[in-house]
Motif scaffolding. Structure first.
Motif, PDB file in Angstrom:
ATOM      1  N   ILE A  17       0.838  -1.205   0.000  1.00 26.00           N
ATOM      2  CA  ILE A  17       0.000   0.000   0.000  1.00 26.00           C
ATOM      3  C   ILE A  17       0.869   1.249   0.000  1.00 26.00           C
ATOM      4  N   LEU A  18       0.541   2.156  -0.896  1.00 27.58           N
ATOM      5  CA  LEU A  18       1.097   3.510  -0.876  1.00 27.58           C
ATOM      6  C   LEU A  18      -0.007   4.448  -0.438  1.00 27.58           C
ATOM      7  N   ILE A  19       0.193   5.131   0.688  1.00 31.07           N
ATOM      8  CA  ILE A  19      -0.822   6.035   1.206  1.00 31.07           C
ATOM      9  C   ILE A  19      -0.188   7.408   1.402  1.00 31.07           C
ATOM     10  N   SER A  20      -0.717   8.396   0.677  1.00 26.82           N
ATOM     11  CA  SER A  20      -0.208   9.755   0.828  1.00 26.82           C
ATOM     12  C   SER A  20      -1.066  10.496   1.835  1.00 26.82           C
ATOM     13  N   SER A  21      -0.428  11.336   2.614  1.00 24.46           N
ATOM     14  CA  SER A  21      -1.180  12.099   3.611  1.00 24.46           C
ATOM     15  C   SER A  21      -0.307  13.210   4.171  1.00 24.46           C
ATOM     16  N   HIS A  22      -0.969  14.231   4.718  1.00 23.34           N
ATOM     17  CA  HIS A  22      -0.259  15.221   5.523  1.00 23.34           C
ATOM     18  C   HIS A  22      -0.615  15.046   6.999  1.00 23.34           C
ATOM     19  N   LEU A  23      -1.440  14.022   7.327  1.00 17.90           N
ATOM     20  CA  LEU A  23      -1.810  13.739   8.715  1.00 17.90           C
ATOM     21  C   LEU A  23      -0.776  12.782   9.301  1.00 17.90           C
ATOM     22  N   LEU A  24       0.326  13.349   9.752  1.00 18.35           N
ATOM     23  CA  LEU A  24       1.489  12.546  10.107  1.00 18.35           C
ATOM     24  C   LEU A  24       1.254  11.647  11.299  1.00 18.35           C
ATOM     25  N   SER A  25       0.501  12.113  12.261  1.00 14.22           N
ATOM     26  CA  SER A  25       0.261  11.306  13.454  1.00 14.22           C
ATOM     27  C   SER A  25      -0.482  10.027  13.108  1.00 14.22           C
ATOM     28  N   GLU A  26      -1.347  10.070  12.104  1.00 21.00           N
ATOM     29  CA  GLU A  26      -2.068   8.869  11.686  1.00 21.00           C
ATOM     30  C   GLU A  26      -1.167   7.912  10.917  1.00 21.00           C
ATOM     31  N   LEU A  27      -0.332   8.436  10.044  1.00 21.83           N
ATOM     32  CA  LEU A  27       0.590   7.576   9.306  1.00 21.83           C
ATOM     33  C   LEU A  27       1.526   6.840  10.253  1.00 21.83           C
ATOM     34  N   HIS A  28       1.862   7.484  11.357  1.00 22.62           N
ATOM     35  CA  HIS A  28       2.782   6.868  12.322  1.00 22.62           C
ATOM     36  C   HIS A  28       2.161   5.634  12.968  1.00 22.62           C
ATOM     37  N   LEU A  29       0.842   5.523  12.942  1.00 17.56           N
ATOM     38  CA  LEU A  29       0.161   4.353  13.496  1.00 17.56           C
ATOM     39  C   LEU A  29      -0.057   3.266  12.447  1.00 17.56           C
ATOM     40  N   LEU A  30       0.403   3.504  11.229  1.00 15.02           N
ATOM     41  CA  LEU A  30       0.052   2.618  10.128  1.00 15.02           C
ATOM     42  C   LEU A  30       1.239   2.174   9.288  1.00 15.02           C
ATOM     43  N   ALA A  31       2.091   3.102   8.900  1.00 15.81           N
ATOM     44  CA  ALA A  31       3.099   2.826   7.885  1.00 15.81           C
ATOM     45  C   ALA A  31       4.274   2.007   8.416  1.00 15.81           C
ATOM     46  N   THR A  32       4.877   1.240   7.508  1.00 13.29           N
ATOM     47  CA  THR A  32       6.112   0.512   7.815  1.00 13.29           C
ATOM     48  C   THR A  32       7.325   1.208   7.205  1.00 13.29           C
ATOM     49  N   HIS A  33       7.083   2.023   6.183  1.00 15.56           N
ATOM     50  CA  HIS A  33       8.142   2.780   5.525  1.00 15.56           C
ATOM     51  C   HIS A  33       7.613   4.184   5.226  1.00 15.56           C
ATOM     52  N   TYR A  34       8.531   5.139   5.090  1.00 18.34           N
ATOM     53  CA  TYR A  34       8.142   6.526   4.875  1.00 18.34           C
ATOM     54  C   TYR A  34       8.977   7.168   3.783  1.00 18.34           C
ATOM     55  N   GLY A  35       8.346   8.085   3.053  1.00 21.75           N
ATOM     56  CA  GLY A  35       9.051   8.983   2.153  1.00 21.75           C
ATOM     57  C   GLY A  35       8.591  10.389   2.446  1.00 21.75           C
ATOM     58  N   ILE A  36       9.526  11.297   2.616  1.00 18.96           N
ATOM     59  CA  ILE A  36       9.200  12.695   2.925  1.00 18.96           C
ATOM     60  C   ILE A  36       9.502  13.539   1.694  1.00 18.96           C
ATOM     61  N   ILE A  37       8.474  14.194   1.157  1.00 24.16           N
ATOM     62  CA  ILE A  37       8.625  15.012  -0.038  1.00 24.16           C
ATOM     63  C   ILE A  37       8.284  16.460   0.287  1.00 24.16           C
ATOM     64  N   HIS A  38       9.050  17.372  -0.304  1.00 21.18           N
ATOM     65  CA  HIS A  38       8.827  18.797  -0.040  1.00 21.18           C
ATOM     66  C   HIS A  38       9.191  19.582  -1.287  1.00 21.18           C
ATOM     67  N   LYS A  39       8.216  20.323  -1.807  1.00 22.98           N
ATOM     68  CA  LYS A  39       8.409  21.152  -2.991  1.00 22.98           C
ATOM     69  C   LYS A  39       9.013  20.364  -4.142  1.00 22.98           C
ATOM     70  N   GLY A  40       8.515  19.121  -4.318  1.00 29.78           N
ATOM     71  CA  GLY A  40       8.938  18.294  -5.434  1.00 29.78           C
ATOM     72  C   GLY A  40      10.187  17.475  -5.215  1.00 29.78           C
ATOM     73  N   ASP A  41      10.881  17.691  -4.111  1.00 34.79           N
ATOM     74  CA  ASP A  41      12.102  16.939  -3.803  1.00 34.79           C
ATOM     75  C   ASP A  41      11.823  15.873  -2.755  1.00 34.79           C
ATOM     76  N   LEU A  42      12.244  14.641  -3.024  1.00 40.16           N
ATOM     77  CA  LEU A  42      12.149  13.573  -2.033  1.00 40.16           C
ATOM     78  C   LEU A  42      13.320  13.728  -1.076  1.00 40.16           C
ATOM     79  N   LEU A  43      13.029  14.194   0.134  1.00 40.52           N
ATOM     80  CA  LEU A  43      14.092  14.525   1.075  1.00 40.52           C
ATOM     81  C   LEU A  43      14.703  13.294   1.728  1.00 40.52           C
ATOM     82  N   GLU A  44      13.863  12.275   1.959  1.00 41.07           N
ATOM     83  CA  GLU A  44      14.351  11.142   2.743  1.00 41.07           C
ATOM     84  C   GLU A  44      13.386   9.969   2.616  1.00 41.07           C
ATOM     85  N   GLN A  45      13.939   8.755   2.660  1.00 43.25           N
ATOM     86  CA  GLN A  45      13.152   7.538   2.811  1.00 43.25           C
ATOM     87  C   GLN A  45      13.706   6.782   4.009  1.00 43.25           C
TER      88      GLN A  45
END
Length: 307
Positions: A187-215
């Motif tokens: 599953i790929l789930i996009s969101s800006h509700l970070l507290s909810e993703l923290h209860l769900l995701a096993t991996h993360y990608g952080i994107i900002h202004k078109g740049d993938l900052l970190e995985q």
């Protein structure tokens, strides 16, 4: 057989002079729940639309199920289910009628998949109730049911918990966990509700202004956000020995500058400070530190986070 469901290589999308994605190298492992984090306008939906075949990249490429070109990529896209920019529902149809309409649109043979999808999302008993009378949580689950038609291996959901009340959020979260756990769905789930993703995701990608900052993995994120006692003393080597012997813990790090990050005794800092003082050490700095997911994200994007 590739271990990755999705890889992008220098994926770039430009609208006139505006760059929506800039050389994004993203990878999603099979069996993971990938939380795609970014503020509105960061590029999340643009990437999802390109992966789904709804938009073309300006440059770069994607690899889906190991395929990256021509008809093979087109066939690979048939193995994904998507819900982008909210569920596309017919308000005056029942849940079953909505699914049947989408089944026919997608050209999926057999009606068995309709009942199966309804059962998976817990809407099998909604009967003649029209979709317009569903709660927001039920509408989101119906949208997910539509994306499950055809038994996809990879589910892509764009902001599926946005606007839901707490009960609706829990319903969708538990459904996605079930799909991942019981059906092996990536599953790929996009969101800006970070507290909810923290209860769900096993991996993360952080994107900002078109740049993938970190995985990073959930373990790596938890380590980054872990609470600890920041300790600076006159003799860090002696302090380390005291922690190991008198306080019976090796759950700490001595940093290059001599400061100590102690991950135990966060709730009982007085025990640590008194022990160090009793052993003749001078405490120069002693304070609890650490980050939550929101503050970590804010630090990475270098701005103020608004949920």
């Amino acid at each position: 057989m590739t271990d990755y469901i999705l890889k992008t290589s220098h994926l770039t999308k430009q609208f006139n002079k505006q760059i929506a994605l800039h050389k994004v190298n993203l990878s999603i492992k099979k069996g993971s729940i990938y939380g795609f984090i970014g503020q509105n306008g960061a590029g999340k939906s643009t990437l999802i639309r390109i992966v789904s075949g709804l938009a073309m990249p300006t440059a770069g490429s994607i690899e889906l199920f190991g395929y990256s070109h021509g008809s093979a990529l087109v066939e690979a896209r048939k193995r994904i289910g998507t819900m982008i920019e909210g569920p596309a529902l017919y308000p005056y149809m029942t849940a079953a009628e909505n699914l049947e309409a989408h089944r026919l649109l997608k050209g999926i043979p057999g009606k068995d998949c309709v009942e199966k999808a309804l059962a998976i999302v817990g809407l099998q008993d909604t009967g003649k109730k029209k979709a317009k009378n569903f709660s927001l949580g039920m509408k989101q689950r119906l949208g997910i049911a539509i994306s499950l038609l055809g038994d996809p291996e990879f589910l892509i959901l764009d902001e599926p918990i946005n606007g839901l009340d707490p009960m609706g959020v829990v319903e969708v979260r538990e459904l996605l966990k079930k799909l991942n756990r019981e059906y092996g769905m990536t599953i790929l789930i996009s969101s800006h509700l970070l507290s909810e993703l923290h209860l769900l995701a096993t991996h993360y990608g952080i994107i900002h202004k078109g740049d993938l900052l970190e995985q990073l993995t959930v373990e790596e994120l938890n380590h980054q956000c872990q609470q600890f006692l920041h300790i600076k003393v006159s003799n860090p080597e002696k302090a380390a020995a005291i922690l190991e012997t008198t306080l019976a813990t090796n759950n700490f790090e001595v940093m290059p500058d001599g400061c100590i990050k102690l991950y135990r005794y966060v709730d009982t800092p007085g025990k640590v400070s008194s022990t160090l003082v009793n052993e003749g050490l001078i405490i120069e700095q002693f304070m609890p530190m650490g980050q939550d997911l929101e503050s970590y994200f804010m630090e990475r994007i270098g701005g103020i986070y608004h949920e």
